[in-house]
Structure formats: C-alpha cells, structure tokens
Design a protein around this motif. Structure first.
Motif, PDB file in Angstrom:
ATOM      1  N   SER A 284       0.815  -1.216   0.000  1.00 27.96           N
ATOM      2  CA  SER A 284       0.000   0.000   0.000  1.00 27.96           C
ATOM      3  C   SER A 284       0.847   1.262   0.000  1.00 27.96           C
ATOM      4  O   SER A 284       0.516   2.240   0.666  1.00 27.96           O
ATOM      5  CB  SER A 284      -0.955   0.020   1.209  1.00 27.96           C
TER       6      SER A 284
ATOM      7  N   GLY B 271     -10.406  -4.720   1.268  1.00 22.50           N
ATOM      8  CA  GLY B 271      -9.590  -4.224   2.370  1.00 22.50           C
ATOM      9  C   GLY B 271      -9.073  -2.833   2.087  1.00 22.50           C
ATOM     10  O   GLY B 271      -8.681  -2.527   0.966  1.00 22.50           O
TER      11      GLY B 271
ATOM     12  N   GLN C 272      -2.195  -9.766   6.530  1.00 18.00           N
ATOM     13  CA  GLN C 272      -2.586 -10.886   5.668  1.00 18.00           C
ATOM     14  C   GLN C 272      -1.576 -11.115   4.542  1.00 18.00           C
ATOM     15  O   GLN C 272      -1.502 -12.206   3.984  1.00 18.00           O
ATOM     16  CB  GLN C 272      -3.974 -10.636   5.082  1.00 18.00           C
ATOM     17  N   TRP C 273      -0.822 -10.094   4.183  1.00 19.77           N
ATOM     18  CA  TRP C 273       0.170 -10.215   3.119  1.00 19.77           C
ATOM     19  C   TRP C 273       1.498 -10.797   3.592  1.00 19.77           C
ATOM     20  O   TRP C 273       2.337 -11.157   2.766  1.00 19.77           O
ATOM     21  CB  TRP C 273       0.433  -8.846   2.487  1.00 19.77           C
TER      22      TRP C 273
ATOM     23  N   VAL D 291      -5.094  -5.674   6.712  1.00 21.22           N
ATOM     24  CA  VAL D 291      -4.777  -6.021   5.325  1.00 21.22           C
ATOM     25  C   VAL D 291      -3.299  -6.373   5.210  1.00 21.22           C
ATOM     26  O   VAL D 291      -2.926  -7.389   4.600  1.00 21.22           O
ATOM     27  CB  VAL D 291      -5.125  -4.861   4.374  1.00 21.22           C
ATOM     28  N   TRP D 292      -2.434  -5.544   5.790  1.00 18.95           N
ATOM     29  CA  TRP D 292      -0.990  -5.760   5.659  1.00 18.95           C
ATOM     30  C   TRP D 292      -0.547  -7.053   6.330  1.00 18.95           C
ATOM     31  O   TRP D 292       0.335  -7.756   5.825  1.00 18.95           O
ATOM     32  CB  TRP D 292      -0.248  -4.548   6.197  1.00 18.95           C
TER      33      TRP D 292
ATOM     34  N   SER E 193      -4.435  -3.176  -2.491  1.00 15.75           N
ATOM     35  CA  SER E 193      -5.837  -3.583  -2.454  1.00 15.75           C
ATOM     36  C   SER E 193      -6.648  -2.727  -3.414  1.00 15.75           C
ATOM     37  O   SER E 193      -6.425  -1.519  -3.533  1.00 15.75           O
ATOM     38  CB  SER E 193      -6.392  -3.429  -1.031  1.00 15.75           C
TER      39      SER E 193
ATOM     40  N   ASP F 147      -8.277   0.238  -1.656  1.00 15.87           N
ATOM     41  CA  ASP F 147      -7.448   1.239  -0.978  1.00 15.87           C
ATOM     42  C   ASP F 147      -7.433   2.528  -1.789  1.00 15.87           C
ATOM     43  O   ASP F 147      -7.050   2.532  -2.967  1.00 15.87           O
ATOM     44  CB  ASP F 147      -6.028   0.693  -0.829  1.00 15.87           C
TER      45      ASP F 147
ATOM     46  N   LYS G  60      -5.097  -7.555  -3.918  1.00 16.89           N
ATOM     47  CA  LYS G  60      -6.145  -7.995  -3.010  1.00 16.89           C
ATOM     48  C   LYS G  60      -7.413  -7.239  -3.379  1.00 16.89           C
ATOM     49  O   LYS G  60      -7.382  -6.027  -3.562  1.00 16.89           O
ATOM     50  CB  LYS G  60      -5.726  -7.694  -1.569  1.00 16.89           C
TER      51      LYS G  60
END
Length: 199
Positions: free
Chosen positions: A97, A170, A179-180, A176-177, A139, A142, A167
């Motif tokens: 992001s 999110g 999950q990466w 979100v971060w 995402s 985002d 993604k």
C-alpha cells in the motif's frame, strides 16, 4: 517476527534479521525517507548508518543479494524508493500500500527533486543497475483503487523488475498488511540470496 518464526519452522521462508527503523526522526516532518536539503538525512541514515550498524553487530552478508526491505504505507513508499535509488545496496523489496511518489514535504523542493525521489519516475527514466526486484502489494479498495493503479503503473514501466500482489477487498489498515506477510516473506525468500547459517 511471530509470523516469520512460524514460516521458518514450516520451511516457507528463509530466516531474516528483521530491523525496524524509525523513518520519521523529526516530529511533524514527513520526509518519505529522503535526504532533505539542510534537514533530516533519512535516506542516508537508513542506507548507511543503520546498514553499517547491522553489519558490525550481526553475522550478516554484506553483499546486496542478501539485503531487502519491506514496509507498509509510508514505509512501503520508502522500501520501493530506496530499492531503486540504492540498487548497489539492496536487491529486493516489498511495498504494501505504498505510494509511488513522495508527498507534500518533499515536493516543496521542486518537481525535479520530487522526481529523484519517486519510485515510478526512477523506473521510467533511470532503470536501476544492477537490476532489482520489487513486489507491490495493493488492495483494489485502498484509496478508491488509486493505490492498486499505481502499483500496476510500476509493473507497466518495469515488468522485468516489478510483481504485483493484488487484493480485492480491504482498505488502508494493518489487518490487510498482516494478511500479506506470508506471501511477502515467501517472495523475499525467493528473490534474496539463501541464508547459510554459521555455527
């Protein structure tokens, strides 16, 4: 580090020495990891001071092939930007992001200075030598899709250097971060030299 420990045990990631760097040493001054004229020298601090300290303190390789970066939001911009600015020191990075251009404080010093600190501009105009590898994770939700569109713009100008991890859902947040992280550590493991532990 908990996520990394689990992945190492599962042989899904190589071990890394993780270094968390303060990228905003002056309160209220957002440098986007840039050496500001007459101000904070954040790029030099990270690439010279911090790196030298790690090399002197831990048994790490000094070769660029074993050095990478990862960050999210402003830290993501920093990871991508410093990678393309200092390819002689780092060979891979993950930006989650992250913007592809520096923000307002850097732009106060003019368009040319902002360009010199823009990941996108550097990839368009001064391809890093030696070559680097960048994973841009974004995402689709985002910033109403603009973060993903910027990640894709990096890939468009340097498809041989940039991978995109997309993604669908999110926004701009730590959930979100997190999950990466498995994919990020796995990708770095594939794009950095393998670790050879010493006894």
């Amino acid at each position: 580090q908990k996520e990394l420990g689990t992945l190492v045990q599962q042989h899904a990631s190589t071990p890394f020495v993780l270094v968390a760097v303060n990228i905003s040493p002056v309160k209220g001054v957002n440098t986007d990891c840039t050496d500001i004229p007459g101000g904070p020298q954040v790029a030099t601090y990270i690439t010279d001071d911090v790196r030298t300290m790690i090399e002197r303190t831990f048994r790490v390789t000094t070769d660029r092939s074993g050095w990478g970066m990862m960050g999210y939001s402003e830290g993501g911009l920093c990871a991508g930007k410093l990678l393309v600015q200092y390819p002689q020191l780092f060979s891979a990075a993950v930006q989650m992001s992250g913007d592809v251009r520096p923000g307002g404080y850097v732009s106060k010093y003019g368009a040319a200075f902002a360009n010199q600190n823009s990941t996108l501009w550097i990839l368009q105009n001064h391809k890093p030598t030696p070559s680097v590898s960048l994973l841009a994770a974004a995402s689709a939700e985002d910033a109403h899709g603009s973060v993903l569109s910027e990640a894709l713009s990096l890939q468009a100008v340097a498809p041989d250097m940039v991978d995109v991890l997309k993604k669908e859902h999110g926004s701009h947040n730590t959930e979100v971060w997190k999950q990466w992280l498995p994919q990020a550590y796995g990708w770095l493991s594939q794009h950095l030299a393998p670790v050879h532990p010493q006894s």
